[in-house]
Design a protein around this motif. Sequence first.
Motif, PDB file in Angstrom:
ATOM      1  N   GLN A   1      29.413  19.542 -12.367  1.00 29.49           N
ATOM      2  CA  GLN A   1      29.488  18.724 -11.174  1.00 29.49           C
ATOM      3  C   GLN A   1      28.085  18.595 -10.580  1.00 29.49           C
ATOM      4  O   GLN A   1      27.263  19.512 -10.716  1.00 29.49           O
ATOM      5  N   ALA A   2      27.817  17.469  -9.933  1.00 35.20           N
ATOM      6  CA  ALA A   2      26.515  17.250  -9.299  1.00 35.20           C
ATOM      7  C   ALA A   2      26.689  16.374  -8.070  1.00 35.20           C
ATOM      8  O   ALA A   2      27.676  15.649  -7.942  1.00 35.20           O
ATOM      9  N   GLU A   3      25.706  16.494  -7.168  1.00 29.57           N
ATOM     10  CA  GLU A   3      25.634  15.580  -6.028  1.00 29.57           C
ATOM     11  C   GLU A   3      24.214  15.055  -5.913  1.00 29.57           C
ATOM     12  O   GLU A   3      23.250  15.836  -5.951  1.00 29.57           O
ATOM     13  N   ILE A   4      24.113  13.746  -5.772  1.00 25.32           N
ATOM     14  CA  ILE A   4      22.838  13.053  -5.571  1.00 25.32           C
ATOM     15  C   ILE A   4      22.927  12.369  -4.214  1.00 25.32           C
ATOM     16  O   ILE A   4      23.994  11.872  -3.833  1.00 25.32           O
ATOM     17  N   VAL A   5      21.846  12.356  -3.468  1.00 25.19           N
ATOM     18  CA  VAL A   5      21.839  11.705  -2.161  1.00 25.19           C
ATOM     19  C   VAL A   5      20.925  10.486  -2.206  1.00 25.19           C
ATOM     20  O   VAL A   5      19.981  10.427  -2.999  1.00 25.19           O
ATOM     21  N   THR A   6      21.217   9.523  -1.339  1.00 27.61           N
ATOM     22  CA  THR A   6      20.506   8.251  -1.436  1.00 27.61           C
ATOM     23  C   THR A   6      19.097   8.281  -0.845  1.00 27.61           C
ATOM     24  O   THR A   6      18.245   7.491  -1.252  1.00 27.61           O
ATOM     25  N   VAL A   7      18.825   9.154   0.127  1.00 25.53           N
ATOM     26  CA  VAL A   7      17.454   9.268   0.630  1.00 25.53           C
ATOM     27  C   VAL A   7      16.612   9.993  -0.414  1.00 25.53           C
ATOM     28  O   VAL A   7      16.850  11.158  -0.738  1.00 25.53           O
TER      29      VAL A   7
ATOM     30  N   TYR B   1      21.242   9.080 -13.129  1.00 26.16           N
ATOM     31  CA  TYR B   1      21.781  10.418 -13.360  1.00 26.16           C
ATOM     32  C   TYR B   1      23.113  10.293 -14.100  1.00 26.16           C
ATOM     33  O   TYR B   1      24.027   9.622 -13.626  1.00 26.16           O
ATOM     34  N   ARG B   2      23.242  10.978 -15.237  1.00 23.57           N
ATOM     35  CA  ARG B   2      24.486  10.907 -16.015  1.00 23.57           C
ATOM     36  C   ARG B   2      24.880  12.313 -16.484  1.00 23.57           C
ATOM     37  O   ARG B   2      24.080  13.017 -17.134  1.00 23.57           O
ATOM     38  N   LEU B   3      26.117  12.703 -16.170  1.00 24.73           N
ATOM     39  CA  LEU B   3      26.653  13.973 -16.648  1.00 24.73           C
ATOM     40  C   LEU B   3      27.369  13.773 -17.980  1.00 24.73           C
ATOM     41  O   LEU B   3      28.071  12.769 -18.179  1.00 24.73           O
ATOM     42  N   GLY B   4      27.177  14.741 -18.893  1.00 25.17           N
ATOM     43  CA  GLY B   4      27.848  14.701 -20.183  1.00 25.17           C
ATOM     44  C   GLY B   4      28.133  16.104 -20.668  1.00 25.17           C
ATOM     45  O   GLY B   4      27.920  17.092 -19.944  1.00 25.17           O
ATOM     46  N   ASP B   5      28.581  16.220 -21.895  1.00 22.31           N
ATOM     47  CA  ASP B   5      28.859  17.536 -22.459  1.00 22.31           C
ATOM     48  C   ASP B   5      27.620  18.423 -22.476  1.00 22.31           C
ATOM     49  O   ASP B   5      27.728  19.654 -22.423  1.00 22.31           O
TER      50      ASP B   5
ATOM     51  N   GLU C   1      20.548  21.952   2.050  1.00 20.81           N
ATOM     52  CA  GLU C   1      21.877  22.073   2.628  1.00 20.81           C
ATOM     53  C   GLU C   1      22.505  20.689   2.786  1.00 20.81           C
ATOM     54  O   GLU C   1      21.799  19.685   2.891  1.00 20.81           O
ATOM     55  N   PRO C   2      23.854  20.611   2.807  1.00 23.50           N
ATOM     56  CA  PRO C   2      24.511  19.301   2.906  1.00 23.50           C
ATOM     57  C   PRO C   2      24.036  18.495   4.113  1.00 23.50           C
ATOM     58  O   PRO C   2      23.994  19.001   5.230  1.00 23.50           O
ATOM     59  N   GLY C   3      23.646  17.264   3.861  1.00 25.66           N
ATOM     60  CA  GLY C   3      23.250  16.355   4.924  1.00 25.66           C
ATOM     61  C   GLY C   3      21.851  16.537   5.460  1.00 25.66           C
ATOM     62  O   GLY C   3      21.362  15.692   6.201  1.00 25.66           O
ATOM     63  N   GLU C   4      21.180  17.633   5.095  1.00 27.11           N
ATOM     64  CA  GLU C   4      19.861  17.913   5.651  1.00 27.11           C
ATOM     65  C   GLU C   4      18.754  17.187   4.905  1.00 27.11           C
ATOM     66  O   GLU C   4      18.923  16.754   3.760  1.00 27.11           O
ATOM     67  N   MET C   5      17.611  17.070   5.552  1.00 21.69           N
ATOM     68  CA  MET C   5      16.412  16.557   4.898  1.00 21.69           C
ATOM     69  C   MET C   5      16.098  17.386   3.664  1.00 21.69           C
ATOM     70  O   MET C   5      16.374  18.581   3.610  1.00 21.69           O
TER      71      MET C   5
ATOM     72  N   ALA D   1      20.637  12.821   7.617  1.00 18.15           N
ATOM     73  CA  ALA D   1      19.230  12.736   7.224  1.00 18.15           C
ATOM     74  C   ALA D   1      19.058  12.527   5.728  1.00 18.15           C
ATOM     75  O   ALA D   1      18.062  11.949   5.284  1.00 18.15           O
ATOM     76  N   ALA D   2      20.019  13.008   4.938  1.00 18.35           N
ATOM     77  CA  ALA D   2      19.921  12.879   3.486  1.00 18.35           C
ATOM     78  C   ALA D   2      20.504  11.580   2.971  1.00 18.35           C
ATOM     79  O   ALA D   2      20.433  11.304   1.773  1.00 18.35           O
ATOM     80  N   GLY D   3      21.098  10.788   3.851  1.00 19.06           N
ATOM     81  CA  GLY D   3      21.737   9.566   3.407  1.00 19.06           C
ATOM     82  C   GLY D   3      23.131   9.821   2.871  1.00 19.06           C
ATOM     83  O   GLY D   3      23.791  10.805   3.212  1.00 19.06           O
ATOM     84  N   LEU D   4      23.572   8.945   1.985  1.00 18.94           N
ATOM     85  CA  LEU D   4      24.920   9.000   1.438  1.00 18.94           C
ATOM     86  C   LEU D   4      24.991   9.998   0.286  1.00 18.94           C
ATOM     87  O   LEU D   4      24.202   9.912  -0.654  1.00 18.94           O
ATOM     88  N   PRO D   5      25.939  10.959   0.319  1.00 15.43           N
ATOM     89  CA  PRO D   5      26.116  11.868  -0.817  1.00 15.43           C
ATOM     90  C   PRO D   5      26.987  11.219  -1.887  1.00 15.43           C
ATOM     91  O   PRO D   5      28.029  10.631  -1.588  1.00 15.43           O
TER      92      PRO D   5
END
Length: 300
Positions: free
Chosen positions: A17-23, A128-132, A42-46, A4-8
Amino acid sequence: MRAAAGLPLSVSHGPYQAEIVTVGACLRTLTRDGVDLVAGSEPGEMCRSARGAVLMPWPNRIADGAYDFAGSHYQLPLSEPAKHNAIHGLAHWVAWEVAEHTADRVVLTYELQPQTGYPFALDLTADYRLGDDGLTTTLSATNVGSTTAPYGAGLHPYLTVGRRVDECLLTVPATTWCEMSERGHAGPAEPVAGTAYDFREPRPIGDIVLDHPYGGVVDGATATLVDPDTGRGVSLTGREGIGWLHVFTGDTIKGREREALAVEPTTAPPGAYNSGVDLVAMAPGESHRATFTIAAVTGS
């Protein structure tokens, strides 16, 4: 089976560390040394309760889904029917395209087509960009249509330090705030000085119920949420294009009340399509950017 969340999409840089989803281009997780800085779905959820949602082409609510712009009247579908509002834009439940995915950066894009209530064409980007210094997000839009379009943007992260917000210390570097109606509509901006809504200096949230926009936020202003017992903290710094922070204690989230604090960097307050307050009128070919950074508080 499609999630439901699309691609992680995972990214990392140093301790972050971060996770962005495509939906919806939603920010699902952000950690430093494995410690949560945001409370996501939660992972994969709406994406529920707009956790980490991109809010484009408007943040928050439009009363009755109706507005007038450039001499025309428009009616949006009511995405919050219980309160008879259109809420949080048109890009939340759609699949964004992956334009770039590297070790520390994700860029997602979406072609917003003209539609009922919003007959304007925009190219949207969430970078989205991670840095120091943590996670820097840039939300941008370009008007690829033939007429001037109303526009606003924001993100809806829930900041967390691992405990209920009541005992946490909050800092909001804003000079004004707006009273809110039961339907979530903002009144005129008023000075925070002398009110219970003044968090310019860090103080406990206590039992105050917050679902209010804060204005007068200048470039580089930093809001913080800190656990006074452990020193664990998280900050959100508004940069280019961010003049408002909407703060929400989550009292209406069934089963997760006041467990995390939404601090939403936005370009405008609720109802800007009708009030005109900080509403962007984007001419054909013009672009707009809004940038902010979420990080662990130094020493936490």
